[in-house]
Design a protein around this motif. Structure first.
Motif, PDB file in Angstrom:
ATOM      1  N   GLU A 282      -7.866 -10.840   6.051  1.00 36.46           N
ATOM      2  CA  GLU A 282      -9.092 -10.062   5.981  1.00 36.46           C
ATOM      3  C   GLU A 282     -10.284 -10.996   5.825  1.00 36.46           C
ATOM      4  OE1 GLU A 282     -11.386  -6.865   3.078  1.00 36.46           O
ATOM      5  OE2 GLU A 282      -9.190  -6.960   3.071  1.00 36.46           O
ATOM      6  N   HIS A 283     -11.328 -10.742   6.631  1.00 34.94           N
ATOM      7  CA  HIS A 283     -12.557 -11.542   6.561  1.00 34.94           C
ATOM      8  C   HIS A 283     -13.744 -10.614   6.411  1.00 34.94           C
ATOM      9  CE1 HIS A 283     -15.314 -14.877   7.257  1.00 34.94           C
ATOM     10  NE2 HIS A 283     -15.992 -14.090   8.078  1.00 34.94           N
TER      11      HIS A 283
ATOM     12  N   GLU B 299     -21.431  -7.187   3.204  1.00 35.91           N
ATOM     13  CA  GLU B 299     -20.934  -6.335   2.139  1.00 35.91           C
ATOM     14  C   GLU B 299     -20.307  -5.055   2.679  1.00 35.91           C
ATOM     15  OE1 GLU B 299     -23.960  -5.539  -0.681  1.00 35.91           O
ATOM     16  OE2 GLU B 299     -24.066  -7.604  -1.447  1.00 35.91           O
ATOM     17  N   THR B 300     -20.699  -4.636   3.871  1.00 38.39           N
ATOM     18  CA  THR B 300     -20.209  -3.368   4.435  1.00 38.39           C
ATOM     19  C   THR B 300     -19.380  -3.543   5.698  1.00 38.39           C
ATOM     20  OG1 THR B 300     -22.267  -3.058   5.673  1.00 38.39           O
ATOM     21  CG2 THR B 300     -22.146  -2.085   3.460  1.00 38.39           C
ATOM     22  N   ALA B 301     -19.229  -4.762   6.182  1.00 40.94           N
ATOM     23  CA  ALA B 301     -18.489  -4.995   7.422  1.00 40.94           C
ATOM     24  C   ALA B 301     -17.415  -6.049   7.201  1.00 40.94           C
ATOM     25  CB  ALA B 301     -19.432  -5.421   8.545  1.00 40.94           C
ATOM     26  N   ARG B 302     -16.216  -5.779   7.682  1.00 41.79           N
ATOM     27  CA  ARG B 302     -15.135  -6.741   7.571  1.00 41.79           C
ATOM     28  C   ARG B 302     -14.123  -6.501   8.688  1.00 41.79           C
ATOM     29  NH1 ARG B 302     -14.198  -2.695   3.882  1.00 41.79           N
ATOM     30  NH2 ARG B 302     -12.043  -1.992   3.548  1.00 41.79           N
ATOM     31  N   SER B 303     -13.299  -7.494   8.922  1.00 36.66           N
ATOM     32  CA  SER B 303     -12.277  -7.408   9.964  1.00 36.66           C
ATOM     33  C   SER B 303     -10.916  -7.753   9.384  1.00 36.66           C
ATOM     34  CB  SER B 303     -12.594  -8.357  11.122  1.00 36.66           C
ATOM     35  OG  SER B 303     -13.756  -7.959  11.808  1.00 36.66           O
ATOM     36  N   LEU B 304      -9.898  -7.116   9.920  1.00 34.97           N
ATOM     37  CA  LEU B 304      -8.510  -7.367   9.553  1.00 34.97           C
ATOM     38  C   LEU B 304      -7.752  -7.835  10.788  1.00 34.97           C
ATOM     39  CD1 LEU B 304      -7.862  -3.980   7.694  1.00 34.97           C
ATOM     40  CD2 LEU B 304      -8.560  -6.122   6.632  1.00 34.97           C
ATOM     41  N   VAL B 305      -6.899  -8.806  10.614  1.00 36.75           N
ATOM     42  CA  VAL B 305      -5.960  -9.224  11.650  1.00 36.75           C
ATOM     43  C   VAL B 305      -4.575  -9.113  11.041  1.00 36.75           C
ATOM     44  CG1 VAL B 305      -5.208 -11.063  13.185  1.00 36.75           C
ATOM     45  CG2 VAL B 305      -7.642 -10.777  12.697  1.00 36.75           C
TER      46      VAL B 305
ATOM     47  N   LEU C 103     -14.083  -2.801  10.333  1.00 39.81           N
ATOM     48  CA  LEU C 103     -14.620  -1.711   9.535  1.00 39.81           C
ATOM     49  C   LEU C 103     -16.085  -1.967   9.240  1.00 39.81           C
ATOM     50  CD1 LEU C 103     -11.623  -2.685   8.080  1.00 39.81           C
ATOM     51  CD2 LEU C 103     -11.834  -0.278   7.448  1.00 39.81           C
ATOM     52  N   ILE C 104     -16.905  -0.960   9.494  1.00 39.38           N
ATOM     53  CA  ILE C 104     -18.328  -1.001   9.168  1.00 39.38           C
ATOM     54  C   ILE C 104     -18.642   0.259   8.379  1.00 39.38           C
ATOM     55  CG2 ILE C 104     -20.687  -1.114  10.057  1.00 39.38           C
ATOM     56  CD1 ILE C 104     -19.588  -2.463  12.551  1.00 39.38           C
ATOM     57  N   GLY C 105     -18.838   0.101   7.082  1.00 43.69           N
ATOM     58  CA  GLY C 105     -19.026   1.262   6.225  1.00 43.69           C
ATOM     59  C   GLY C 105     -17.779   2.125   6.236  1.00 43.69           C
ATOM     60  N   SER C 106     -17.941   3.398   6.516  1.00 51.37           N
ATOM     61  CA  SER C 106     -16.804   4.312   6.560  1.00 51.37           C
ATOM     62  C   SER C 106     -16.198   4.430   7.957  1.00 51.37           C
ATOM     63  CB  SER C 106     -17.231   5.702   6.071  1.00 51.37           C
ATOM     64  OG  SER C 106     -18.263   6.219   6.886  1.00 51.37           O
ATOM     65  N   TRP C 107     -16.739   3.696   8.942  1.00 51.19           N
ATOM     66  CA  TRP C 107     -16.229   3.729  10.313  1.00 51.19           C
ATOM     67  C   TRP C 107     -15.262   2.576  10.547  1.00 51.19           C
ATOM     68  CZ3 TRP C 107     -17.303   7.631  13.719  1.00 51.19           C
ATOM     69  CH2 TRP C 107     -18.351   8.485  13.372  1.00 51.19           C
ATOM     70  N   ARG C 108     -14.352   2.752  11.490  1.00 50.20           N
ATOM     71  CA  ARG C 108     -13.383   1.717  11.816  1.00 50.20           C
ATOM     72  C   ARG C 108     -12.979   1.812  13.287  1.00 50.20           C
ATOM     73  NH1 ARG C 108     -10.846   5.093   7.898  1.00 50.20           N
ATOM     74  NH2 ARG C 108      -9.513   6.691   8.866  1.00 50.20           N
TER      75      ARG C 108
END
Length: 423
Positions: free
Chosen positions: A298-299, A303-309, A349-354
């Motif tokens: 996870e990166h 604060e509201t956006a992150r990515s998972l691989v 993921l950006i906020g509550s969206w993915r």
């Protein structure tokens, strides 16, 4: 349980898929409520199964808890190689987990698991909750005699692989569940978090010995086999006569796994390694062996956006215990099979969206009665709706094994409405 190659058959006509897509309007209804704080995929706590934390010491005991993680799937196929696979299917899949906590360190956990009892083909129709079934998947007692140590015994899922609980998207975890979850086992096991320095991270070793449950607890709770219909794969009590790897009636099956996380030198990275060995059942001739290896990273961008691989590879040698099987020439021979199931995906993921993209592949190398390689590509988008609900909708392309062992393909609209409740 639906066979892995059959997940492509649960699809909707275009009209039904449009109804699923229309559910994206639901967020507008939730604007008056705070966004759900239920974390996505990897950050959410897995079902409170073997390895979960007990209630805090300050709570009153004995006490009851309830954890619900339920999914309503809608899968529609407007186009497939076989017309019988076209149509719509909707079904429930998830768990209901009541827990009795006698003390902060001793508890009894039960897992009631709804899922379909067998494969079916919509044949152009709309099928909702057809062959819906419920089983008692787990029932075990656990004891934590010391910090970082958990002992458990009863009926449980073996500690092997992780994707069936964690893969995000619509159908990725469902397929992994079908492919390599070793469930409904009777036996005992332990989890031990190694007492290492903090700068080494947190590493947990799990081990269990078990055999497939053939007791009264193995009865299906709802669906029963209908006369002359062989399509029900899980409909009544499992018996030793059924055979299969691990169905030996003895505690001669073993699972070992190691999971590491919170490693300062590798921030955001979690790994898991697993080894499985199961004895041959009544129809088998050799012991089955399997290994699993998985990574997730996870990166955080902001604060509201992150990515998972995420990814995992699981391979079975002597899959099924090398059973006797009828060959195409009519003779019965020992079937030697090596089966591998691979997953690779990413989620942003950006906020509550993915948004999620997942690739999965199942290969089977057999001594005869060859099967082609199956693949699935899924792209989906979703968000938290509030009130503990989440929605994901997307498109899936599948290349699957047909009844005549040839390769077919399908295009599908897929959707998953999730509800999570923890008390």
């Amino acid at each position: 349980m639906i066979p892995t190659d059959a997940t492509a058959s649960r699809r909707a006509p275009i009209g039904a898929g449009a109804l699923v897509l229309a559910c994206l309007a639901a967020p507008a209804l939730a604007e008056s409520e705070p966004a759900s704080v239920r974390p996505p995929a990897f950050e959410e706590a897995p079902p409170a199964q073997v390895g979960s934390a007990p209630p805090a010491d300050a709570l009153v005991h004995p006490r009851l808890t309830l954890d619900i993680d339920m999914n309503l799937y809608g899968i529609g196929t407007p186009s497939a190689s076989a017309s019988r696979r076209e149509g719509f299917a909707g079904f429930l899949f998830g768990h209901i987990n009541p827990g009795l906590h006698l003390t902060p360190d001793v508890s009894v956990q039960a897992f009631i698991h709804p899922d379909p009892a067998g494969d079916f083909e919509p044949n152009g129709a709309v099928a909702f909750l057809r062959r819906q079934n419920v089983i008692l998947e787990q029932l075990f007692a656990e004891w934590r005699p010391a910090a970082g140590l958990q002992l458990y015994a009863g009926k449980f899922n073996a500690p092997f692989g992780y994707g069936y609980e964690y893969f995000p998207g619509v159908l990725a975890s469902f397929r992994a569940h079908d492919a390599y979850l070793i469930r409904e086992q009777l036996g005992a096991g332990a989890n031990w978090t190694l007492p290492l320095p903090e700068d080494w991270g947190e590493h947990t070793v799990s081990a269990a010995v078990f055999t497939l449950d053939t007791s009264l607890l193995a009865n299906s709770l709802i669906t029963r086999q209908r006369c002359c219909d062989p399509g029900f794969n899980r409909y009544v009590r499992t018996t030793l006569r059924k055979g299969g790897a691990g169905n030996t009636g003895k505690l001669d099956n073993l699972a070992l796994s190691v999971e590491g996380r919170a490693i300062p030198a590798l921030p955001g990275l979690t790994y898991n390694l697993g080894l499985l060995s199961r004895g041959a059942g009544k129809d088998g001739t050799r012991r089955e062996w399997a290994w699993a290896a998985g990574l997730r990273y996870e990166h955080a961008w902001t604060e509201t956006a992150r990515s998972l691989v995420f990814g995992e590879v699981v391979e079975f040698r002597n899959a099924g215990g090398n059973p006797l099987e009828a060959a195409e020439d009519g003779t019965e021979r020992v079937l030697s099979e090596r089966r591998r199931f691979s997953t690779l995906g990413t989620q942003t993921l950006i906020g509550s969206w993915r948004a999620t993209f997942v690739w999965q592949r199942e290969e089977a190398k057999r001594s005869f009665n060859a099967l082609p390689t199956q693949t699935w590509l899924e792209i989906s988008g979703g968000r938290e709706l509030g009130w503990s609900f989440g929605l994901d909708v997307g498109y899936q392309y599948a290349r699957y094994v047909r009844d005549d062992r040839s390769l077919g393909q399908s295009h599908s609209i897929v959707g998953r409405l999730n509800y999570r409740f923890i008390n």
